[in-house]
Scaffold this motif. Structure first.
Motif, PDB file in Angstrom:
ATOM      1  N   PRO A   1      43.891  55.579  40.729  1.00 34.95           N
ATOM      2  CA  PRO A   1      43.601  54.573  39.533  1.00 34.95           C
ATOM      3  C   PRO A   1      44.239  54.301  38.395  1.00 34.95           C
ATOM      4  O   PRO A   1      45.972  54.898  39.114  1.00 34.95           O
ATOM      5  CB  PRO A   1      42.586  55.481  38.205  1.00 34.95           C
ATOM      6  N   THR A   2      44.161  52.412  38.313  1.00 31.45           N
ATOM      7  CA  THR A   2      45.688  51.841  37.706  1.00 31.45           C
ATOM      8  C   THR A   2      44.958  51.677  37.032  1.00 31.45           C
ATOM      9  O   THR A   2      43.750  51.406  36.223  1.00 31.45           O
ATOM     10  CB  THR A   2      45.573  50.355  38.673  1.00 31.45           C
ATOM     11  N   LEU A   3      45.442  51.084  35.966  1.00 33.22           N
ATOM     12  CA  LEU A   3      44.936  50.744  34.020  1.00 33.22           C
ATOM     13  C   LEU A   3      46.099  50.308  33.457  1.00 33.22           C
ATOM     14  O   LEU A   3      47.115  49.968  33.987  1.00 33.22           O
ATOM     15  CB  LEU A   3      45.686  52.074  33.398  1.00 33.22           C
ATOM     16  N   GLU A   4      45.078  49.525  32.727  1.00 38.62           N
ATOM     17  CA  GLU A   4      45.664  47.965  31.177  1.00 38.62           C
ATOM     18  C   GLU A   4      45.575  48.601  30.502  1.00 38.62           C
ATOM     19  O   GLU A   4      44.273  49.196  30.027  1.00 38.62           O
ATOM     20  CB  GLU A   4      44.681  47.099  32.687  1.00 38.62           C
ATOM     21  N   VAL A   5      46.246  48.862  29.830  1.00 34.68           N
ATOM     22  CA  VAL A   5      46.533  48.781  28.335  1.00 34.68           C
ATOM     23  C   VAL A   5      46.654  47.199  27.837  1.00 34.68           C
ATOM     24  O   VAL A   5      47.762  47.672  28.012  1.00 34.68           O
ATOM     25  CB  VAL A   5      47.469  49.595  28.248  1.00 34.68           C
ATOM     26  N   ASN A   6      45.098  47.212  27.481  1.00 35.62           N
ATOM     27  CA  ASN A   6      45.378  45.646  26.239  1.00 35.62           C
ATOM     28  C   ASN A   6      45.617  45.692  24.484  1.00 35.62           C
ATOM     29  O   ASN A   6      44.553  46.803  23.895  1.00 35.62           O
ATOM     30  CB  ASN A   6      44.226  44.884  27.069  1.00 35.62           C
ATOM     31  N   GLY A   7      46.523  45.532  23.911  1.00 36.85           N
ATOM     32  CA  GLY A   7      46.595  44.971  22.475  1.00 36.85           C
ATOM     33  C   GLY A   7      46.409  44.023  22.030  1.00 36.85           C
ATOM     34  O   GLY A   7      45.848  43.189  22.695  1.00 36.85           O
ATOM     35  N   TYR A   8      45.342  44.323  20.593  1.00 40.05           N
ATOM     36  CA  TYR A   8      44.677  43.522  20.282  1.00 40.05           C
ATOM     37  C   TYR A   8      44.868  43.255  18.722  1.00 40.05           C
ATOM     38  O   TYR A   8      45.583  44.913  18.192  1.00 40.05           O
ATOM     39  CB  TYR A   8      43.210  43.303  20.375  1.00 40.05           C
ATOM     40  N   THR A   9      44.859  42.530  17.992  1.00 44.11           N
ATOM     41  CA  THR A   9      45.149  42.334  16.780  1.00 44.11           C
ATOM     42  C   THR A   9      44.060  41.933  15.965  1.00 44.11           C
ATOM     43  O   THR A   9      42.709  41.081  16.345  1.00 44.11           O
ATOM     44  CB  THR A   9      46.258  41.628  16.100  1.00 44.11           C
ATOM     45  N   ASP A  10      43.951  41.569  14.591  1.00 46.60           N
ATOM     46  CA  ASP A  10      43.445  41.112  13.720  1.00 46.60           C
ATOM     47  C   ASP A  10      43.692  39.547  13.188  1.00 46.60           C
ATOM     48  O   ASP A  10      44.585  39.245  13.518  1.00 46.60           O
ATOM     49  CB  ASP A  10      42.569  41.893  12.288  1.00 46.60           C
ATOM     50  N   THR A  11      43.363  38.767  12.706  1.00 48.21           N
ATOM     51  CA  THR A  11      43.083  37.198  12.920  1.00 48.21           C
ATOM     52  C   THR A  11      44.312  37.445  11.564  1.00 48.21           C
ATOM     53  O   THR A  11      45.250  36.066  10.776  1.00 48.21           O
ATOM     54  CB  THR A  11      42.038  36.622  12.060  1.00 48.21           C
TER      55      THR A  11
ATOM     56  N   GLY B   1      47.495  39.226  21.323  1.00 46.34           N
ATOM     57  CA  GLY B   1      46.711  39.288  20.246  1.00 46.34           C
ATOM     58  C   GLY B   1      45.941  39.044  19.458  1.00 46.34           C
ATOM     59  O   GLY B   1      44.755  39.367  19.521  1.00 46.34           O
ATOM     60  N   GLU B   2      45.193  37.601  18.505  1.00 44.53           N
ATOM     61  CA  GLU B   2      44.430  37.658  18.096  1.00 44.53           C
ATOM     62  C   GLU B   2      42.955  37.496  18.363  1.00 44.53           C
ATOM     63  O   GLU B   2      42.322  36.871  18.479  1.00 44.53           O
ATOM     64  CB  GLU B   2      44.290  36.965  16.952  1.00 44.53           C
ATOM     65  N   THR B   3      43.588  37.291  20.197  1.00 40.83           N
ATOM     66  CA  THR B   3      42.313  36.627  20.600  1.00 40.83           C
ATOM     67  C   THR B   3      41.032  37.509  21.066  1.00 40.83           C
ATOM     68  O   THR B   3      41.966  39.034  20.948  1.00 40.83           O
ATOM     69  CB  THR B   3      42.713  35.477  22.187  1.00 40.83           C
ATOM     70  N   HIS B   4      40.285  37.071  22.137  1.00 39.84           N
ATOM     71  CA  HIS B   4      39.130  37.905  21.971  1.00 39.84           C
ATOM     72  C   HIS B   4      39.061  39.157  21.297  1.00 39.84           C
ATOM     73  O   HIS B   4      38.898  40.334  20.990  1.00 39.84           O
ATOM     74  CB  HIS B   4      39.642  38.891  23.102  1.00 39.84           C
ATOM     75  N   LEU B   5      38.481  38.779  19.852  1.00 38.54           N
ATOM     76  CA  LEU B   5      38.167  39.303  18.528  1.00 38.54           C
ATOM     77  C   LEU B   5      36.784  40.020  18.293  1.00 38.54           C
ATOM     78  O   LEU B   5      35.745  40.104  19.632  1.00 38.54           O
ATOM     79  CB  LEU B   5      37.329  38.459  17.367  1.00 38.54           C
ATOM     80  N   ALA B   6      36.512  41.592  18.595  1.00 38.12           N
ATOM     81  CA  ALA B   6      35.748  42.496  18.765  1.00 38.12           C
ATOM     82  C   ALA B   6      34.530  41.957  17.917  1.00 38.12           C
ATOM     83  O   ALA B   6      33.763  41.564  18.002  1.00 38.12           O
ATOM     84  CB  ALA B   6      35.746  43.734  18.436  1.00 38.12           C
ATOM     85  N   VAL B   7      35.170  41.402  16.763  1.00 39.66           N
ATOM     86  CA  VAL B   7      33.911  41.068  15.520  1.00 39.66           C
ATOM     87  C   VAL B   7      34.280  39.604  15.014  1.00 39.66           C
ATOM     88  O   VAL B   7      36.047  39.615  14.537  1.00 39.66           O
ATOM     89  CB  VAL B   7      34.600  41.783  14.394  1.00 39.66           C
TER      90      VAL B   7
ATOM     91  N   VAL C   1      39.310  45.835  10.341  1.00 39.01           N
ATOM     92  CA  VAL C   1      39.364  47.193  11.392  1.00 39.01           C
ATOM     93  C   VAL C   1      39.619  46.760  12.677  1.00 39.01           C
ATOM     94  O   VAL C   1      39.895  47.506  13.587  1.00 39.01           O
ATOM     95  CB  VAL C   1      39.198  48.023  10.137  1.00 39.01           C
ATOM     96  N   LYS C   2      37.934  46.443  13.023  1.00 38.46           N
ATOM     97  CA  LYS C   2      37.595  46.734  14.327  1.00 38.46           C
ATOM     98  C   LYS C   2      37.918  45.854  15.137  1.00 38.46           C
ATOM     99  O   LYS C   2      38.327  45.903  16.483  1.00 38.46           O
ATOM    100  CB  LYS C   2      35.954  46.324  14.479  1.00 38.46           C
ATOM    101  N   ASN C   3      38.705  45.095  14.529  1.00 36.49           N
ATOM    102  CA  ASN C   3      39.832  43.852  15.771  1.00 36.49           C
ATOM    103  C   ASN C   3      40.905  44.805  15.794  1.00 36.49           C
ATOM    104  O   ASN C   3      41.739  44.309  16.712  1.00 36.49           O
ATOM    105  CB  ASN C   3      39.940  42.759  15.374  1.00 36.49           C
ATOM    106  N   ARG C   4      41.228  45.777  15.137  1.00 36.29           N
ATOM    107  CA  ARG C   4      43.317  46.310  15.361  1.00 36.29           C
ATOM    108  C   ARG C   4      42.517  47.295  15.981  1.00 36.29           C
ATOM    109  O   ARG C   4      42.376  48.851  16.174  1.00 36.29           O
ATOM    110  CB  ARG C   4      43.315  46.404  13.803  1.00 36.29           C
ATOM    111  N   ARG C   5      43.330  47.137  17.384  1.00 37.09           N
ATOM    112  CA  ARG C   5      42.513  48.166  18.753  1.00 37.09           C
ATOM    113  C   ARG C   5      43.297  47.519  20.063  1.00 37.09           C
ATOM    114  O   ARG C   5      44.102  46.810  20.055  1.00 37.09           O
ATOM    115  CB  ARG C   5      41.208  47.673  19.169  1.00 37.09           C
ATOM    116  N   VAL C   6      43.117  49.196  20.671  1.00 35.29           N
ATOM    117  CA  VAL C   6      43.695  48.604  22.059  1.00 35.29           C
ATOM    118  C   VAL C   6      42.255  49.537  23.451  1.00 35.29           C
ATOM    119  O   VAL C   6      41.557  49.983  22.852  1.00 35.29           O
ATOM    120  CB  VAL C   6      44.817  49.765  22.302  1.00 35.29           C
TER     121      VAL C   6
END
Length: 213
Positions: free
Chosen positions: A120-130, A168-174, A183-188
């Motif tokens: 398996p290969t992995l992509e670890v993607n980080g995100y933030t809120d706005t 960054g702040e793209t692809h927001l969960a909420v 808080v839900k946008n601060r994720r990996v």
């Protein structure tokens, strides 16, 4: 008449001796050797003799991931041979890339599942809120991805299999407006691409030009 009876007795004695000898030999015979235990091959599979067991079966891996990472703040979604593990809610504090103790424990548990599977290969993607500027959030998301990738690698996952990147702040969960500390946008999200072995069927007849008679 008496000699005949003696012959019968002698035959019975010989038969009893043969039975005793067979029983004694059976007791002295060594026990059969146990079946060889599965041994890891160079590619991460298990081998028993000449039989190779594929340890990268996506169904089995998904079940193990769900069992080991059972938590309210972890979402697991599978599409085909790809499993996405989303760590959020209490993973990061505002404007921080320091992984919480719960997040570190989850990453460690995931690493334990993945070290047994070499393909398996992995992509670890980080995100933030706005909250914060776009440039700041981009750098912060990259730091968050690198923090999780570091935990995976420290716990045995080959760094060559891991790609860390920030969005960054793209692809927001909420979906929120600008400047919202959600808080839900601060994720990996850890995207795991499984690569099961291709099943090769029996070789068929080779196609070619027919030989001239």
């Amino acid at each position: 008449m008496y000699p005949r009876r003696l012959t019968v007795f002698a035959g019975a004695a010989v038969f009893a001796t043969l039975l005793a000898t067979s029983a004694s030999a059976a007791k002295k015979a060594p026990a059969p050797a146990p079946a060889p235990a599965p041994a890891p091959a160079a590619n991460g599979d298990l081998t028993i003799g000449n039989t190779v067991l594929d340890t990268d079966d996506t169904d089995a891996a998904e079940r193990e991931i769900r069992r080991e990472l059972h938590s309210a703040f972890i979402q697991i979604v599978r599409t085909g041979d790809t499993v996405v593990v989303s760590l959020g809610d209490i993973l990061f504090k505002v404007d921080s890339s320091e992984v919480s103790s719960e997040g570190a424990a989850a990453a460690k548990a995931l690493a334990a599942v993945l070290v047994k599977r070499k393909r398996p290969t992995l992509e670890v993607n980080g995100y933030t809120d706005t909250a914060g500027s776009t440039a700041h959030n981009q750098a912060l998301s990259e730091s968050r991805a690198n923090a999780l990738a570091q935990i995976l690698e420290t716990n045995g996952v080959d760094a060559a299999r891991v790609t860390a990147q920030g969005f960054g702040e793209t692809h927001l969960a909420v979906e929120t407006g600008d400047g919202v500390k959600e808080v839900k946008n601060r994720r990996v999200e850890i995207v795991i691409h499984f690569h099961p072995k291709k099943k090769v069927g029996p070789a068929g007849p080779k196609k070619g030009l027919a030989k001239k008679p």
